[in-house]
Design an enzyme around this catalytic site. Structure first.
Site, PDB file in Angstrom:
ATOM      1  CE1 TYR A  37      -4.571  -1.802   5.200  1.00  0.00           C
ATOM      2  CE2 TYR A  37      -3.476   0.180   4.430  1.00  0.00           C
ATOM      3  CZ  TYR A  37      -4.120  -1.013   4.169  1.00  0.00           C
ATOM      4  OH  TYR A  37      -4.302  -1.428   2.870  1.00  0.00           O
ATOM      5  CB  SER A  79      -0.880  -0.007   1.251  1.00  0.00           C
ATOM      6  OG  SER A  79      -1.517   1.231   1.470  1.00  0.00           O
TER       7      SER A  79
END
Length: 299
Positions: A152, A139
């Site tokens: 995250y 990501s």
């Protein structure tokens, strides 16, 4: 060198929705045979019904190493080989670190990081036999820190480092390892994060192009092309490549800007503290539901 996906066997975790679901469909359209792995058997069945190629699905939690090892063996028995694996399964949580639900915070790390480790451990024997390809979905969060998304970012930074290390270990044995980077892409997870007023506003205030939500289709098409080329790095949005050259400067820049933004939103964060818990999006809700079925309750 581009490799045809016709007849190749590709296993995709987190295949019930979002990136995993769309990726399975695009790979099948290229002629790949697909092994779908996820937590939602009914959704997996629906995906399987959509694919115009040979496929099968397995209900498994990537944090369960034993179950995932069994799935990997069954995939080989079913298809005869595994040519590529996409470690895509992931969940997210948003909010200030001290306000985060501890169980949900830990679950993000377990699914995103340890789940990817379990995926690699389960499927690497088959990939060594086929001299195949492992793609780790990372990501933008692996490249740059994002306040309010501590779990995250930690998990995606971890899987990026894990994949880079693994590439060095298994490359001489013919296995290629890639890392894919996605910015904010139109999935259940991102839509779920946008339900938090502060997260949504903070994202809106990011500089262009990081403040956009990108369509899923073009992002997944780039992933497919990366799999065809067994790329070491895949950028679902072109501009992400440019961040690699300046990523060393980003923590300082973001830390300075975030200090101002967090002070600005402190009253809203305090007001919403009681309502901030759990994983975001429909996928997060499905994960929590699956976990609830496994946790014994007092009689």
């Amino acid at each position: 060198m581009r490799r045809s996906l016709q007849g190749q066997v590709v296993a995709v975790t987190g295949a019930a929705r979002g990136v995993g679901r769309q990726l399975a469909c695009r790979l099948a359209a290229r002629g790949a045979r697909i092994a779908l792995i996820g937590l939602e058997p009914e959704e997996l069945r629906r995906v399987s019904d959509e694919l115009a190629t040979e496929c099968a699905y397995w209900h498994a939690d990537v944090t369960d190493a034993e179950a995932l090892g069994r799935v990997a063996r069954e995939v080989v028995e079913r298809f005869g080989t595994v040519d590529a694996v996409v470690a895509n399964a992931g969940v997210a949580q948003g909010g200030p670190f001290l306000d985060c639900d501890v169980r949900s915070f830990d679950r993000v790390l377990q699914v995103n990081l340890l789940g990817s480790v379990n995926t690699a451990r389960a499927f690497l024997p088959a990939l060594l036999d086929s001299r195949g390809y492992l793609l780790q979905i990372a990501s933008l969060a692996a490249i740059t820190p994002a306040p309010m998304m501590t779990a995250y970012c930690a998990s995606k930074s971890g899987v990026e480092a894990f994949a880079h290390c693994l590439r060095g270990e298994v490359g001489h044995q013919g296995v290629e390892v890639g890392v894919a980077y996605l910015s904010w892409t139109d999935t259940d997870m991102v839509r779920g994060a946008d339900e938090d007023d502060v997260l949504r506003e903070l994202r809106r205030r990011l500089p262009w192009p990081a403040n956009r939500t990108y369509p899923l289709g073009p992002a997944v098409e780039r992933l497919v092309r990366g799999i065809e080329h067994r790329s070491a790095h895949i950028y679902a949005q072109r501009w992400l490549r440019g961040l690699q050259g300046i990523r060393g400067y980003l923590p300082g820049l973001i830390g300075t800007g975030a200090r101002r933004e967090m002070r600005r939103f402190e009253p809203q964060l305090a007001a919403g503290r009681e309502n901030r818990a759990g994983l975001v999006g429909a996928g997060g809700a499905a994960d929590e539901k699956a976990q609830a079925r496994q946790i014994p309750t007092d009689s």
